[in-house]
Design an enzyme around this catalytic site. Sequence first.
Site, PDB file in Angstrom:
ATOM      1  N   GLU A 334      -4.842  57.675   8.344  1.00 28.28           N
ATOM      2  CA  GLU A 334      -4.968  58.713   7.427  1.00 28.28           C
ATOM      3  C   GLU A 334      -6.547  59.105   7.364  1.00 28.28           C
ATOM      4  OE1 GLU A 334      -5.660  61.601   3.895  1.00 28.28           O
ATOM      5  OE2 GLU A 334      -6.341  59.466   4.471  1.00 28.28           O
ATOM      6  N   HIS A 437     -12.935  56.839  -2.388  1.00 27.05           N
ATOM      7  CA  HIS A 437     -13.663  56.720  -1.298  1.00 27.05           C
ATOM      8  C   HIS A 437     -14.926  55.803  -1.805  1.00 27.05           C
ATOM      9  CE1 HIS A 437     -11.961  60.197   1.349  1.00 27.05           C
ATOM     10  NE2 HIS A 437     -11.168  59.407   0.794  1.00 27.05           N
TER      11      HIS A 437
END
Length: 493
Positions: A334, A437
């Site tokens: 993804e 992230h």
Amino acid sequence: PCSQVTMQPPPLRPLSLALVLLVLLVLGASTGAAKPFQLDSKYHAFADAIIKHTTQSIEFDTFTHLCDYYGPRYRGTPALNNAIRFIEGKMIEEGLETTLEPVENITNWVRGKESVTLLEPRVTELAMLGLGTSVGGDVTAPVVVFSSFDDMLNHTDIIPGNIVLFNVPFTSYGRTVGYRTRGASRAAEFGAVGCLVRSIASFSLYTPHTGVMGYDPKQPKIPSAAITVEDAAMLGRMYDRGTPIKVRLQMGCKTVEPASSFNLLGQVNGSLIPNEVVVLGGHSDSWDVGQGAIDDGGGLFTSWQAVNTIQQLVQAGLIPPPRRSIRAVLWVDEEISQRGASTYFNDHKSELGDTVIAMESDTGNFQPTGFGFSGLPEAHDVISEIVGTLLHDIGAGNVTKGGEDVDNGPLCEAGVPCSTLESTGFSGDHYYFFFHHSNADMVDHVNQEGFRNSVAAFAVLSYVLADMEERLPSQLVPGSELQFRDSVGGTKR
């Protein structure tokens, strides 16, 4: 003159009751009248059983083992494929029907050695993370700082030969992420030799946040990296004071041969209409920092455990088998090129008309608030009735417009009803982006109660949609590959 004559109409013969009923039936059919959806009362007890199971029986040992022993599940690494096979083994133990679907040609960007060194007005190392798909390079140059694209466009004459820093405070992910994805090419258009971006983070404890970026093919490719909120703000203050700033940006990253991996499917088969399927899922890959516990360990875990919960309760006789099948899909890749999503779409084109709904979870799973939905208005009413009635007590009873995300996107664009599991933290105070992230995306920051409630929300909605007698309204024709209903009840391709 003629005399006026009043004409009387002939007397009407009374209509029979049968004829009246027939006329009303025809009129109702011609206007497309339909009874409002009413949730069968039996689902209250089934939902209670599901919620009780998730709050009392969901354990986290398997999830913490996944995070601790496999670490970040980055594409092109053994850790990702080993983690997928670990989950597959657990699904088999739980009695789910599993399928590994090969996914090829995954963009394989390797980080390499990287650093940002401040050389003037003082010498120090700045914490950084290169942005995914960036080119490598070794650039030493002065830094010019901008607060927005508009700010840059007003000062393009000072850009050539310099490194551009976009020091843009976080407002929302959608409004801010463009500096990460498009900043390098926008700066290169005016002669920049490198690009630095203030991390797309709503809060920071000196943690850089990575993510994918892209290049405009019409512009030169320059190296691009994220630095911390704190360092970006410091350089911004220096620049505003008129202090000359110089940095060295070193990035050893490169894109190597494409990688291979798998989508993992875990399924409970329907008892009466097994070809029709409710799809729910998250993505199995993560960035190469942290553990990917929140992004998207949350979606991975809740979709997998929602299907497992239904399987366990069916086996225990606490709920009947659903009429239709329920499938957890752990999409791979993804984060960069979405090859998992496109592969799943192509592999399952023949069953698009039999896909009742495609749901995705990728918002952190801190506490579920409800679902976003894309589909027919009458389908929205059905979802709202189910969710508002059965999930209100766990705080997940809200339904908003918009159910398309990255991995269910191809299905949604093809006309399949789509939904996203919404969570606190993604909007509002945005605390999902404390961790997103970054090296802070660790299992320690998982909200276990929120994970359990997310499992419950996914499981309840999936089960009802799979089991109710009338299927969720859809613009696709059941049994077709890609055939749409038209406005008068026929079909069109």
